[in-house]
Design a protein around this motif. Structure first.
Motif, short mmCIF file in Angstrom:
data_model
loop_
_atom_site.label_atom_id
_atom_site.label_comp_id
_atom_site.label_asym_id
_atom_site.label_seq_id
_atom_site.Cartn_x
_atom_site.Cartn_y
_atom_site.Cartn_z
N LEU A 24 58.76 45.70 66.53
CA LEU A 24 57.45 45.60 67.15
C LEU A 24 56.80 44.25 66.85
O LEU A 24 56.20 43.62 67.72
N LEU A 25 56.94 43.79 65.61
CA LEU A 25 56.38 42.50 65.24
C LEU A 25 57.13 41.36 65.92
O LEU A 25 56.51 40.38 66.36
N LEU A 26 58.45 41.49 66.03
CA LEU A 26 59.23 40.48 66.75
C LEU A 26 58.81 40.42 68.21
O LEU A 26 58.67 39.34 68.79
N PHE A 27 58.61 41.59 68.81
CA PHE A 27 58.21 41.61 70.21
C PHE A 27 56.84 40.97 70.40
O PHE A 27 56.62 40.21 71.35
N ALA A 28 55.89 41.30 69.50
CA ALA A 28 54.55 40.72 69.61
C ALA A 28 54.61 39.20 69.53
O ALA A 28 53.91 38.50 70.26
N PHE A 29 55.47 38.67 68.66
CA PHE A 29 55.65 37.22 68.52
C PHE A 29 56.23 36.64 69.80
O PHE A 29 55.75 35.64 70.34
N GLY A 30 57.29 37.28 70.33
CA GLY A 30 57.96 36.77 71.51
C GLY A 30 57.11 36.87 72.76
O GLY A 30 57.12 35.97 73.61
N ALA A 31 56.33 37.97 72.89
CA ALA A 31 55.55 38.19 74.10
C ALA A 31 54.49 37.12 74.30
O ALA A 31 54.11 36.81 75.43
N LYS A 32 54.01 36.53 73.18
CA LYS A 32 53.01 35.47 73.27
C LYS A 32 53.61 34.15 73.74
O LYS A 32 52.89 33.24 74.12
N ARG A 33 54.93 34.05 73.70
CA ARG A 33 55.58 32.76 73.95
C ARG A 33 56.50 32.75 75.16
O ARG A 33 57.13 31.74 75.43
N LEU A 34 56.59 33.86 75.85
CA LEU A 34 57.52 33.95 76.97
C LEU A 34 56.79 34.29 78.27
O LEU A 34 55.81 35.04 78.25
N PRO A 35 57.28 33.80 79.39
CA PRO A 35 56.73 34.21 80.68
C PRO A 35 57.00 35.70 80.91
O PRO A 35 57.98 36.25 80.41
N LEU A 36 56.14 36.33 81.70
CA LEU A 36 56.28 37.75 81.97
C LEU A 36 57.62 38.07 82.63
O LEU A 36 58.24 39.10 82.35
N ALA A 37 58.09 37.15 83.50
CA ALA A 37 59.37 37.39 84.18
C ALA A 37 60.52 37.47 83.20
O ALA A 37 61.44 38.28 83.37
N THR A 38 60.49 36.64 82.16
CA THR A 38 61.56 36.66 81.16
C THR A 38 61.54 37.98 80.39
O THR A 38 62.59 38.60 80.16
N LEU A 39 60.35 38.43 80.01
CA LEU A 39 60.25 39.72 79.32
C LEU A 39 60.72 40.85 80.22
O LEU A 39 61.34 41.81 79.75
N GLY A 40 60.42 40.73 81.52
CA GLY A 40 60.83 41.77 82.45
C GLY A 40 62.33 41.94 82.52
O GLY A 40 62.84 43.05 82.69
N LEU A 41 63.07 40.83 82.38
CA LEU A 41 64.53 40.91 82.37
C LEU A 41 65.06 41.40 81.03
O LEU A 41 65.99 42.20 80.96
N LEU A 42 64.45 40.91 79.95
CA LEU A 42 64.94 41.27 78.62
C LEU A 42 64.77 42.76 78.31
O LEU A 42 65.54 43.32 77.52
N GLN A 43 63.78 43.41 78.93
CA GLN A 43 63.51 44.81 78.58
C GLN A 43 64.68 45.73 78.89
O GLN A 43 64.78 46.83 78.32
N TYR A 44 65.60 45.30 79.77
CA TYR A 44 66.73 46.15 80.11
C TYR A 44 67.88 46.03 79.12
O TYR A 44 68.86 46.77 79.21
#
Length: 311
Positions: free
Chosen positions: A230-250
């Motif tokens: 959860l902490l890693l995700f919070a760190f990454g979510a602040k630094r990545l475009p939404l589209a990148t997170l959208g692909l990584l979630q799978y």
């Protein structure tokens, strides 16, 4: 915390590593929870809540984040309570699923979750879907029907996981605190119940804490195993475009699916392959529509907001 995404839209390397690490860790959860046997699902859930509370309280103390929880209105605390109940249901059903040979069905829940989220956005927030998004939702619904008809059982684990996390995500958007503080608040509300239950188990001789050093340490590890991604995700979510997170979630459900099929050797009759195939087609349609909308400067009306997985 200020958004530190690259203004050019290129993924920040540290954010990419952190977010990918979070999804990989979530994807390996089917390997961890069965290690806590002979503890039952409810006992494991109680330890997860209790030790998450301990760990996040320390994290929030070090980060001096307790001030975020001061002064919250009673309506906000009611929202946090509702969110905590939903995440408890999500965690509990997931733990039961992966400890009872239902890893593949659990993975299905996290594949379907983005589509459930946009349906909730329409039903609750009054947002409107584009035509291709409705097509994706329809294909996903057909997939559930195929799985139900082909296997003779409604994939209730997948549906509960997707629905509970989807509604949880809607509620979390209304809580004005950072993810770490929000998780601490949820654990703070549920912790006394979990701890009381564990004390009762130990007092009646039913609890497994203390049945060997390794087993006890694994139960304690349920806290950091929950908090670290959860902490890693919070760190990454602040630094990545939404589209990148959208692909990584799978990455998460794909790893879970692979574990269920290749390691646990769960049965995959033709109807199940067809159902999963339809889900993957739905996700391709959904992702493709989002890509097209971004690159033609047409804003999607109800994009799937990738939120942290809570398995």
């Amino acid at each position: 915390m200020a958004d530190t995404q690259d203004p050019t839209g290129r993924p920040d390397r540290s954010g990419l590593v952190a977010a990918l690490g979070a999804y990989v860790l979530w994807g390996t959860f089917p390997a961890f929870w069965p290690l806590l046997a002979p503890a039952g699902s409810v006992e494991i859930l109680a330890h997860r809540i209790a030790w998450t509370l301990v760990g996040m309280a320390v994290v929030l103390g070090v980060a001096r984040g307790w001030s975020q929880l001061r002064g919250l209105s009673w309506r906000t605390w009611l929202t946090i309570m509702a969110a905590s109940v939903l995440i408890t249901i999500n965690w509990g059903v997931y733990i039961w699923g992966v400890t009872h040979g239902r890893v593949v069905e659990s993975a299905l829940g996290y594949y379907v979750n983005p589509l459930v989220s946009v349906v909730l956005a329409v039903a609750v927030l009054g947002e409107r879907l584009r035509r291709a998004q409705w097509v994706a939702v329809g294909i996903a619904a057909l997939a559930v029907a195929v799985l139900w008809a082909g296997t003779g059982a409604l994939p209730w684990i997948a549906l509960v996981l997707a629905a509970s996390f989807g509604i949880y995500g809607l509620l979390k958007k209304r809580v004005p605190v950072a993810p770490a503080a929000g998780l601490t608040a949820e654990a703070f509300l549920l912790g006394p119940i979990a701890i009381g239950y564990l004390v009762w188990l130990q007092a009646t001789g039913v609890g497994t804490f203390g049945d060997g050093t390794v087993h006890s340490l694994l139960l304690v590890a349920a806290g950091p195993v929950t908090a670290i991604p959860l902490l890693l995700f919070a760190f990454g979510a602040k630094r990545l475009p939404l589209a990148t997170l959208g692909l990584l979630q799978y990455v998460n459900p794909t790893l879970q699916f692979a574990w269920g099929v290749l390691v646990d050797h769960e049965p995959m009759p033709p109807a199940r392959w067809i159902g999963f195939g339809l889900v993957w087609v739905a996700l391709l349609v959904f992702a493709g529509e989002g890509w097209w909308a971004r690159h033609t400067r047409v804003r999607p009306t109800a994009p799937a907001q990738p939120t942290r997985s809570t398995v």
